[in-house]
Design an enzyme around this catalytic site. Structure first.
Site, PDB file in Angstrom:
ATOM      1  N   GLY A 136      39.197  40.518  34.648  1.00  0.00           N
ATOM      2  CA  GLY A 136      38.940  40.835  36.039  1.00  0.00           C
ATOM      3  C   GLY A 136      39.679  40.037  37.080  1.00  0.00           C
ATOM      4  N   HIS A 137      40.444  39.033  36.703  1.00  0.00           N
ATOM      5  CA  HIS A 137      40.914  38.080  37.694  1.00  0.00           C
ATOM      6  C   HIS A 137      41.949  38.632  38.667  1.00  0.00           C
ATOM      7  CE1 HIS A 137      43.602  37.624  34.203  1.00  0.00           C
ATOM      8  NE2 HIS A 137      44.538  37.336  35.081  1.00  0.00           N
ATOM      9  N   HIS A 138      42.639  39.709  38.343  1.00  0.00           N
ATOM     10  CA  HIS A 138      43.633  40.272  39.268  1.00  0.00           C
ATOM     11  C   HIS A 138      43.025  41.247  40.269  1.00  0.00           C
ATOM     12  CE1 HIS A 138      47.221  38.486  37.656  1.00  0.00           C
ATOM     13  NE2 HIS A 138      46.980  38.931  36.432  1.00  0.00           N
ATOM     14  N   ALA A 139      41.798  41.702  40.004  1.00  0.00           N
ATOM     15  CA  ALA A 139      41.186  42.711  40.876  1.00  0.00           C
ATOM     16  C   ALA A 139      40.949  42.151  42.270  1.00  0.00           C
ATOM     17  CB  ALA A 139      39.870  43.190  40.271  1.00  0.00           C
TER      18      ALA A 139
END
Length: 508
Positions: free
Chosen positions: A28-31
């Site tokens: 999820g870190h790029h969202a």
């Protein structure tokens, strides 16, 4: 928040090591708030942090990210904005906005090939000092294994052992309340080995030993620039201590920091040691008005900057307490345990420092404080320099020498090297050794004088108690039912106060 990349573990570190584990997919870190991005639909870690804040009493959360996106503390390949997700965000001057200014810390690697030495160097010099100063109630690691050795997209060289050591350092924060969310990584073998290494740490294990390393020129320079940028917001950062001395850069080397009490006096230091020293130094400056003692010699300034502090009245006192210690050195202060509690040690250290200064001020004494580490042989020059240029030039007629742990040897060496001035002015010699061997002057002619002026505080069941003749060389001997050296010092302090007062009273 610290990022390493993909899966979630919540752990409350206790003596029974109870664990709860879940796996989060997809990453999820790029969202972004309104847009999916980089294989990520929702920013799992950011969502989890907000839920924890809303549903529990925990409010201060540290997030660390070890791959290319910006959360709170992020180590990532940046390549000047030419590496995914591209653009200026994530550079070292991206420090947050408004009330959040200073709460985004980016360590943007300028090229591929960054390895364990670079990451550990960043942890030692930037991440752990900031994290300790922030004092989180929960740590979330966004565990990205894109930086793992063998990942063709990340093209970095972090080994499973490196990931284990980084996780182990973070586990010493927030009382061990730690969550790990699996994020990126594109080599199944690298992810498997790295995730296993991290899992072993969060299950209560200790990392494998890591030999000495030297950070790359690019890595050391990046860490220095980040420290310089972030020192505007974090008092615990010492940018000057990070500055590369030359090119090619020989950045700080790193050795294993497992918290087993060593059997040899020259065993390697702990990364946490420097963090605790800096925290104590800031506390002494801000709360008690202590000042850094300038060292005129360029060689001394380069080696020992910030390690000698004094009270403002150091030159106008009648009685001067000269303390030589290793406060902050966990190998001295902690008993043989697998997991350290850095928060507890910090609390003990600050509480004792407060007691020490309170005693000195209440009695009208002044304080000169020298903080050493394990490299004892190189300190003889520093101690004699401080003695000659500060102690002897002050107006003090009465000197109280106080030694802590292995640093007591420095006082014995001083007695031998400056025999005449020491015998004329020193009224008490205090050694607080815990379980370390107590020291004696090497010259026979100094032993009788030492015995009349000495106080020795020992840990419970110290081996010297079985050697009656050795005990008799010391004057007043106190047994303290405590293992850790700082806590032992705190318990012995009332007796030390009485001893010093009695010794000074004899002069009247």
């Amino acid at each position: 928040m610290v990022r390493l990349d993909h899966g979630t573990h919540f752990r409350k570190v206790t003596r029974t090591a109870s664990h709860r584990r879940t796996v989060v997919r997809p990453p999820g870190h790029h969202a972004e708030p309104e847009e999916h991005m980089g294989f990520c639909f929702f920013n799992n870690v950011a969502v989890a942090a907000r839920v924890v804040q809303n549903l529990t009493p925990l409010k201060k959360i540290l997030i660390l990210d070890c791959d290319p996106s910006v959360l709170f503390i992020s180590l990532h390949r940046h390549d000047g904005g030419d590496f995914y997700p591209y653009g200026p965000f994530g550079d070292l001057d991206s420090c947050g906005e408004g009330l959040g200014l200073g709460y985004s810390v980016n360590i943007p690697w300028p090229e591929n090939g960054m390895g364990d030495a670079d990451y550990i160097h960043a942890f030692q010099k930037v991440i752990m000092p900031i994290a300790t100063e922030f004092d989180p109630e929960l740590v979330i690691i966004s565990a990205g294994f894109d930086a793992a050795e063998g990942d063709d997209l990340g093209e970095c060289l972090v080994t499973p052992v490196g990931y284990a050591h980084m996780t182990y350092m973070l586990a010493g924060l927030a009382g061990g309340l730690l969550a790990v969310a699996l994020e990126g990584g594109y080599n199944l073998d690298s992810i498997t080995k790295s995730a296993l290494a991290v899992t072993e740490i969060i299950m209560g294990g200790a990392p494998p030993e890591m030999g000495p390393m030297v950070a790359s020129e690019a890595g050391a320079r990046t860490v220095w620039l980040v420290a310089r940028q972030q020192s505007q917001y974090w008092k615990s950062l010492n940018a000057r201590a990070c500055e590369p001395e030359g090119l090619p850069c020989a950045a700080a080397s790193y050795s294993s920091y497992k918290t087993v009490v060593p059997t040899e006096a020259n065993s390697p230091p702990l990364p946490t040691q420097e963090i605790l020293k800096l925290h104590r130094q800031h506390y002494m400056y801000s709360e008690h008005g202590m000042m850094e003692v300038p060292l005129v010699s360029a060689e001394l300034e380069q080696r020992f900057s910030g390690q000698v502090i004094c009270s403002p009245d150091v030159f106008q006192c009648e009685t001067l307490v000269f303390v030589v210690h290793e406060f902050g050195n966990l190998r001295v202060e902690m008993s043989a345990s697998v997991m350290r509690d850095a928060q507890l040690e910090r609390a003990n250290l600050i509480e004792f420092s407060k007691d020490l200064v309170t005693w000195v001020k209440a009695e009208g004494y002044s304080l000169l404080d020298v903080n050493l580490d394990q490299k004892q042989k190189v300190y003889a020059h520093l101690i004699t320099y401080v003695w000659d240029n500060y102690v002897m030039l002050s107006s003090a007629r009465n000197i109280v020498l106080v030694g802590h742990g292995p640093a007591c040897q420095q006082l014995m060496d001083l007695i031998d090297m400056r025999e005449t001035s020491v015998v004329e002015s020193v009224r008490s010699v205090i050694q607080v050794v815990g379980h370390w061997p107590p020291c004696l002057p090497s010259r026979p002619e100094n032993l009788k004088w030492y015995r009349c002026h000495s106080f020795l505080a020992l840990g419970c069941d110290h081996s010297i108690r079985r050697k009656v003749q050795e005990v008799e060389w010391h004057g007043h001997v106190l047994d303290v039912d405590e293992d850790r050296s700082v806590a032992l010092f705190a318990k012995a302090l009332p007796d030390i106060k009485r001893f010093v007062k009695a010794q000074l009273s004899c002069l009247k």
